[in-house]
Design an enzyme around this catalytic site. Structure first.
Site, short mmCIF file in Angstrom:
data_model
loop_
_atom_site.label_atom_id
_atom_site.label_comp_id
_atom_site.label_asym_id
_atom_site.label_seq_id
_atom_site.Cartn_x
_atom_site.Cartn_y
_atom_site.Cartn_z
N GLU A 21 47.16 44.95 40.62
CA GLU A 21 47.60 43.62 41.05
C GLU A 21 48.93 43.71 41.80
O GLU A 21 49.58 44.74 41.82
CB GLU A 21 47.78 42.69 39.85
N ASN A 152 47.09 31.80 40.37
CA ASN A 152 46.95 32.86 41.36
C ASN A 152 47.26 32.32 42.75
O ASN A 152 47.61 31.16 42.93
CB ASN A 152 45.52 33.42 41.33
N ASP A 211 41.41 34.90 44.02
CA ASP A 211 42.44 35.61 43.25
C ASP A 211 43.72 35.63 44.10
O ASP A 211 44.11 34.61 44.65
CB ASP A 211 41.94 37.01 42.91
#
Length: 304
Positions: A21, A152, A211
Site C-alpha cells: 500500500e 481510501n 482503492d
C-alpha cells in the site's frame, strides 16, 4: 465506451508484500517508498540500482508521506509518527484517536498545504464507524469526516480545489470542494460509483471496488480497482476514460514516479487470497509499473 489500453505492465519490485500500500515517489530523494501493512514493514526502493531497503516496525504501517529534515510521517495502528530513515527511529506525533483493537489508519496523503489527511478502516465492517482525520501543521488532529467503513482514494486536483475520498466497501468515490489555504473540505458528493459484487458472482465478471488513487497533471483520477485486476482513469467529471488490465487480482494504489513523473507504480496485495489464484498470479503482492503519457503531480509533504 472507454478504451482498454494495451499498456506494457512490468515488474518494478520483485519482493511480494502481504498487503502492499501507499506507494510514494519521494520528490527529493527520487526513490519509491511503500508500505506492507500486514507485514508491518516500510520499504524504500531505488530504481537506479534496483536496491531495496526494508524497516520492520512494531505496528502496522498504513501510509507514509514526506516530512521536513529528511524524515517521513507514518500513520500506523498505534498513532501518527515521525520516522527517521537514517536511524530507523520513530517519534510519536499523536496517539490513535480510536480503539486500536477494532480500527486502524488506512489510506493517507498530504494536501497541497502540507497537512496530513488520513482515513481509517473499521475492522468489524459494521456499522460504518470509520472516519477521516486531518493532522495540521501544529500537530493537532481533528476529525473531518465519518460514516464510512474503509477510507481510501485520497487525492487532490492540480489546482488543489477538489479533494477526492472513497469508501471502498460502498464502491463509491466522493469529490469535495477544498480550500487549499485553510485546509478545509466541504460536503461530499458522489464522483463515481461502481457495481458491488453480487453473492456468488465469479471474480472474472466483477469490476472491483475503488482503492487507492492518484491524480495526473491534467486532473484525471487514476484508481486501483481491488479484486478487479485493473486500473481506471477517470476524467475530472467522473467519466471512465480508460482501463488498464493488470496481471494481479488485487491492485491497491497507484502513484506517479520517475524523474518525469510518467512511471505509474502500482502496489498490490496477496493477503487472504486463495492458493490457486496466487499460483496463477506470481506478481501478486509485488510493485508493478507502466509508462503513461501524462505525468503525475509531485507528492506534497507534511510541514509540521
Amino acid at each position: 465506451m472507454h478504451a482498454v489500453e494495451p499498456y506494457q505492465v512490468s515488474l518494478a519490485v520483485d519482493h511480494p508484500a502481504v498487503l502492499g500500500e501507499s506507494p510514494l515517489w519521494h520528490p527529493v530523494e527520487q526513490v519509491l517508498y511503500f508500505c506492507d501493512i500486514a507485514g508491518r514493514r516500510l520499504h524504500r526502493f531505488d530504481p537506479r540500482g534496483r536496491r531495496l531497503h526494508t524497516w520492520t516496525l512494531p505496528s502496522e504501517v498504513c501510509c507514509c508521506a514526506p516530512a521536513t529534515q529528511g524524515q517521513l510521517v507514518l500513520a500506523m495502528r498505534d498513532g501518527i509518527w515521525r520516522f527517521d530513515p537514517q536511524r530507523g527511529e520513530r517519534t510519536l506525533i499523536v496517539p490513535p484517536p480510536y480503539d486500536p483493537a477494532q480500527e486502524r489508519f488506512n489510506d493517507g496523503k498530504c494536501d497541497p498545504g502540507g497537512r496530513l489527511w488520513c482515513g481509517t478502516l473499521y475492522e468489524p465492517r459494521e456499522p460504518a464507524l470509520a472516519a477521516l482525520y486531518r493532522l495540521d501543521e501544529h500537530g493537532r488532529l481533528s476529525r473531518e469526516g465519518d460514516g464510512i467503513t474503509v477510507s481510501n482514494g485520497l487525492a487532490w486536483s492540480p489546482d488543489g480545489r477538489t479533494m477526492y475520498w472513497s469508501d471502498t466497501r460502498a464502491h463509491t468515490i466522493y469529490a469535495l470542494d477544498f480550500d487549499p489555504a485553510a485546509g478545509r473540505a466541504g460536503a461530499r458528493r458522489v464522483f463515481a460509483r461502481f457495481e458491488p459484487k453480487r453473492p456468488g458472482q465469479p471474480l472474472d465478471t466483477y469490476g472491483g471496488r475503488p482503492d487507492g488513487a492518484a491524480v495526473d497533471a491534467e486532473g484525471n483520477y487514476w484508481v486501483a480497482m481491488y479484486e478487479g485486476s485493473r486500473l481506471l482513469q477517470l476524467s475530472p467529471q467522473g467519466q471512465v476514460l480508460r482501463e488498464v488490465r493488470l496481471p494481479v487480482r488485487c491492485p491497491t494504489m497507484p502513484c506517479f514516479g520517475g524523474a518525469d513523473l510518467r512511471t505509474l507504480y502500482v502496489t498490490t496485495a496477496r493477503e487472504k487470497r486463495p492458493p490457486e489464484e496466487l499460483a496463477a498470479q506470481p506478481w501478486a503482492g509485488c510493485v508493478l509499473q507502466l509508462r503513461v503519457e501524462v505525468p503525475g503531480l509531485p507528492a506534497a509533504g507534511y510541514v509540521g
